[in-house]
Scaffold this motif. Structure first.
Motif, PDB file in Angstrom:
ATOM      1  N   ASP A  22      48.945  13.462 -31.154  1.00  0.00           N
ATOM      2  CA  ASP A  22      47.733  13.381 -31.973  1.00  0.00           C
ATOM      3  C   ASP A  22      46.493  13.364 -31.082  1.00  0.00           C
ATOM      4  O   ASP A  22      45.496  14.022 -31.382  1.00  0.00           O
ATOM      5  CB  ASP A  22      47.744  12.115 -32.846  1.00  0.00           C
ATOM      6  N   TYR A  23      46.580  12.619 -29.984  1.00  0.00           N
ATOM      7  CA  TYR A  23      45.459  12.546 -29.046  1.00  0.00           C
ATOM      8  C   TYR A  23      45.118  13.928 -28.498  1.00  0.00           C
ATOM      9  O   TYR A  23      43.951  14.336 -28.455  1.00  0.00           O
ATOM     10  CB  TYR A  23      45.807  11.586 -27.906  1.00  0.00           C
ATOM     11  N   VAL A  24      46.159  14.660 -28.088  1.00  0.00           N
ATOM     12  CA  VAL A  24      45.922  16.007 -27.537  1.00  0.00           C
ATOM     13  C   VAL A  24      45.301  16.900 -28.605  1.00  0.00           C
ATOM     14  O   VAL A  24      44.311  17.596 -28.356  1.00  0.00           O
ATOM     15  CB  VAL A  24      47.227  16.630 -26.991  1.00  0.00           C
ATOM     16  N   MET A  25      45.853  16.863 -29.820  1.00  0.00           N
ATOM     17  CA  MET A  25      45.346  17.742 -30.877  1.00  0.00           C
ATOM     18  C   MET A  25      43.888  17.412 -31.222  1.00  0.00           C
ATOM     19  O   MET A  25      43.107  18.291 -31.552  1.00  0.00           O
ATOM     20  CB  MET A  25      46.220  17.621 -32.135  1.00  0.00           C
ATOM     21  N   GLU A  26      43.533  16.152 -31.123  1.00  0.00           N
ATOM     22  CA  GLU A  26      42.171  15.738 -31.439  1.00  0.00           C
ATOM     23  C   GLU A  26      41.154  16.179 -30.376  1.00  0.00           C
ATOM     24  O   GLU A  26      40.012  16.464 -30.688  1.00  0.00           O
ATOM     25  CB  GLU A  26      42.138  14.209 -31.526  1.00  0.00           C
ATOM     26  N   HIS A  27      41.598  16.203 -29.121  1.00  0.00           N
ATOM     27  CA  HIS A  27      40.648  16.416 -28.025  1.00  0.00           C
ATOM     28  C   HIS A  27      40.749  17.773 -27.348  1.00  0.00           C
ATOM     29  O   HIS A  27      39.948  18.101 -26.477  1.00  0.00           O
ATOM     30  CB  HIS A  27      40.820  15.319 -26.965  1.00  0.00           C
ATOM     31  N   VAL A  28      41.736  18.567 -27.709  1.00  0.00           N
ATOM     32  CA  VAL A  28      41.953  19.834 -27.014  1.00  0.00           C
ATOM     33  C   VAL A  28      40.819  20.815 -27.301  1.00  0.00           C
ATOM     34  O   VAL A  28      40.191  20.773 -28.362  1.00  0.00           O
ATOM     35  CB  VAL A  28      43.314  20.436 -27.437  1.00  0.00           C
ATOM     36  N   SER A  29      40.544  21.670 -26.319  1.00  0.00           N
ATOM     37  CA  SER A  29      39.643  22.788 -26.560  1.00  0.00           C
ATOM     38  C   SER A  29      40.075  23.942 -25.663  1.00  0.00           C
ATOM     39  O   SER A  29      40.956  23.766 -24.812  1.00  0.00           O
ATOM     40  CB  SER A  29      38.189  22.391 -26.279  1.00  0.00           C
ATOM     41  N   GLN A  30      39.462  25.093 -25.848  1.00  0.00           N
ATOM     42  CA  GLN A  30      39.827  26.267 -25.046  1.00  0.00           C
ATOM     43  C   GLN A  30      39.606  25.956 -23.562  1.00  0.00           C
ATOM     44  O   GLN A  30      38.551  25.478 -23.186  1.00  0.00           O
ATOM     45  CB  GLN A  30      38.991  27.467 -25.472  1.00  0.00           C
ATOM     46  N   GLY A  31      40.622  26.212 -22.762  1.00  0.00           N
ATOM     47  CA  GLY A  31      40.497  25.964 -21.332  1.00  0.00           C
ATOM     48  C   GLY A  31      40.877  24.563 -20.893  1.00  0.00           C
ATOM     49  O   GLY A  31      40.719  24.218 -19.724  1.00  0.00           O
ATOM     50  N   SER A  32      41.411  23.749 -21.820  1.00  0.00           N
ATOM     51  CA  SER A  32      41.849  22.396 -21.449  1.00  0.00           C
ATOM     52  C   SER A  32      43.013  22.446 -20.463  1.00  0.00           C
ATOM     53  O   SER A  32      43.864  23.340 -20.531  1.00  0.00           O
ATOM     54  CB  SER A  32      42.323  21.630 -22.687  1.00  0.00           C
ATOM     55  N   ILE A  33      43.036  21.458 -19.578  1.00  0.00           N
ATOM     56  CA  ILE A  33      44.170  21.270 -18.676  1.00  0.00           C
ATOM     57  C   ILE A  33      44.818  19.937 -19.041  1.00  0.00           C
ATOM     58  O   ILE A  33      44.177  18.888 -18.982  1.00  0.00           O
ATOM     59  CB  ILE A  33      43.727  21.278 -17.194  1.00  0.00           C
ATOM     60  N   ILE A  34      46.086  20.008 -19.458  1.00  0.00           N
ATOM     61  CA  ILE A  34      46.788  18.831 -19.980  1.00  0.00           C
ATOM     62  C   ILE A  34      47.794  18.333 -18.948  1.00  0.00           C
ATOM     63  O   ILE A  34      48.596  19.110 -18.434  1.00  0.00           O
ATOM     64  CB  ILE A  34      47.522  19.196 -21.306  1.00  0.00           C
ATOM     65  N   LEU A  35      47.729  17.041 -18.645  1.00  0.00           N
ATOM     66  CA  LEU A  35      48.651  16.436 -17.671  1.00  0.00           C
ATOM     67  C   LEU A  35      49.775  15.687 -18.391  1.00  0.00           C
ATOM     68  O   LEU A  35      49.521  14.834 -19.241  1.00  0.00           O
ATOM     69  CB  LEU A  35      47.868  15.452 -16.781  1.00  0.00           C
ATOM     70  N   LEU A  36      51.027  16.005 -18.029  1.00  0.00           N
ATOM     71  CA  LEU A  36      52.189  15.294 -18.578  1.00  0.00           C
ATOM     72  C   LEU A  36      53.165  14.945 -17.453  1.00  0.00           C
ATOM     73  O   LEU A  36      53.131  15.549 -16.381  1.00  0.00           O
ATOM     74  CB  LEU A  36      52.892  16.162 -19.636  1.00  0.00           C
ATOM     75  N   HIS A  37      54.025  13.955 -17.719  1.00  0.00           N
ATOM     76  CA  HIS A  37      54.966  13.460 -16.691  1.00  0.00           C
ATOM     77  C   HIS A  37      56.408  13.459 -17.231  1.00  0.00           C
ATOM     78  O   HIS A  37      56.952  12.392 -17.519  1.00  0.00           O
ATOM     79  CB  HIS A  37      54.605  12.031 -16.292  1.00  0.00           C
ATOM     80  N   PRO A  38      57.024  14.625 -17.360  1.00  0.00           N
ATOM     81  CA  PRO A  38      58.355  14.646 -17.967  1.00  0.00           C
ATOM     82  C   PRO A  38      59.524  14.443 -16.988  1.00  0.00           C
ATOM     83  O   PRO A  38      60.667  14.342 -17.433  1.00  0.00           O
ATOM     84  CB  PRO A  38      58.429  16.064 -18.562  1.00  0.00           C
ATOM     85  N   MET A  39      59.261  14.338 -15.695  1.00  0.00           N
ATOM     86  CA  MET A  39      60.354  14.431 -14.724  1.00  0.00           C
ATOM     87  C   MET A  39      61.262  13.206 -14.665  1.00  0.00           C
ATOM     88  O   MET A  39      62.448  13.331 -14.417  1.00  0.00           O
ATOM     89  CB  MET A  39      59.800  14.725 -13.331  1.00  0.00           C
ATOM     90  N   TYR A  40      60.727  12.011 -14.857  1.00  0.00           N
ATOM     91  CA  TYR A  40      61.553  10.802 -14.707  1.00  0.00           C
ATOM     92  C   TYR A  40      61.853  10.149 -16.054  1.00  0.00           C
ATOM     93  O   TYR A  40      62.405   9.066 -16.113  1.00  0.00           O
ATOM     94  CB  TYR A  40      60.873   9.803 -13.767  1.00  0.00           C
TER      95      TYR A  40
END
Ligand SMILES: [Zn+2]
Length: 234
Positions: free
Chosen positions: A181-199
């Motif tokens: 929800d946070y991403v959908m609320e704040h995203v815009s064209q050219g956004s760079i999103i950081l996630l940590h799926p490795m651990y």
């Protein structure tokens, strides 16, 4: 005597202000003293860049499968030591056509370190990235987003871009739904999103990746690497 106390008090206050300033500077997402730093890209295209920090780990095949399902390309900032432990997973990322970046050799904060330490951390990792077959430009992301003077100066001298981000749902929320929800609320064209799926062992991060991909795809977004995003800049 009173004058001496006053001078000491002033000195403590000034040191405090300087150290707060240094701390703020070291964690700034949008500014560093030397060299190119990118935290989002101004573009006319409906694109975003997903970036995954750390690893590679045994979670890689699951991450790649989700990306493939949505025809998404992403950028993986890998840790050199983890490439040594999981070379096959690093190769899978390269072979699937994703971008690979440098997240240092041992994931130490790159502040208050010697030039030799910085050079070793970055160059060894670049070499490991080359060994798993990656041939394109290698960007850099500092561990914990921390940088001050010497690492940025090294990167500037070697023409290496520092890639930060403008959306970091993991820093504010724990529940997958809240992160999406946070991403959908704040995203815009050219956004760079950081996630940590490795651990992540819970599957929560995979759920977040899939949720973001599905919901953004529905809104007409496509998913590009950092290099592609740079080329789409206005
Ligand atoms: Zn990291």
């Amino acid at each position: 005597m009173r004058k001496r106390v006053l001078i000491i008090a002033m000195a403590i206050i000034i040191c405090g202000i300087i150290s707060i300033g240094v701390h703020q500077l070291s964690k700034s997402r949008t500014f560093q003293v030397f060299g190119e730093l990118i935290h989002q890209v101004d573009t006319n295209e409906k694109v975003v860049a997903l970036t995954f920090d750390d690893g590679p780990t045994e979670n890689v095949p699951d991450i790649l499968a989700i990306l493939e399902k949505y025809q998404a390309k992403a950028t993986f900032f890998l840790i050199g030591e983890e490439i040594i432990t999981h070379p096959d997973e690093a190769e899978l990322i390269v072979n699937a056509g994703h971008q690979v970046g440098n997240h240092t050799l041992t994931h130490k904060r790159m502040i208050f370190k010697t030039p030799a330490f910085i050079k070793h951390q970055i160059e060894e990792t670049n070499q490991l990235i080359r060994q798993v077959g990656y041939e394109d430009e290698i960007d850099y992301r500092p561990p914990n987003g921390k940088k001050l003077l010497l690492a940025p100066f090294y990167l500037y001298k070697h023409n290496i871009d520092t890639i930060m981000w403008n959306l970091e749902p993991d820093s504010y929320f724990t529940e997958p739904q809240e992160k999406m929800d946070y991403v959908m609320e704040h995203v815009s064209q050219g956004s760079i999103i950081l996630l940590h799926p490795m651990y992540d062992q819970t599957g929560g991060q995979l759920e977040v990746i899939e949720g973001i991909l599905a919901r953004l795809a529905e809104e007409g977004y496509s998913f590009v690497t950092i290099d592609e995003l740079k080329n789409l800049a206005r």
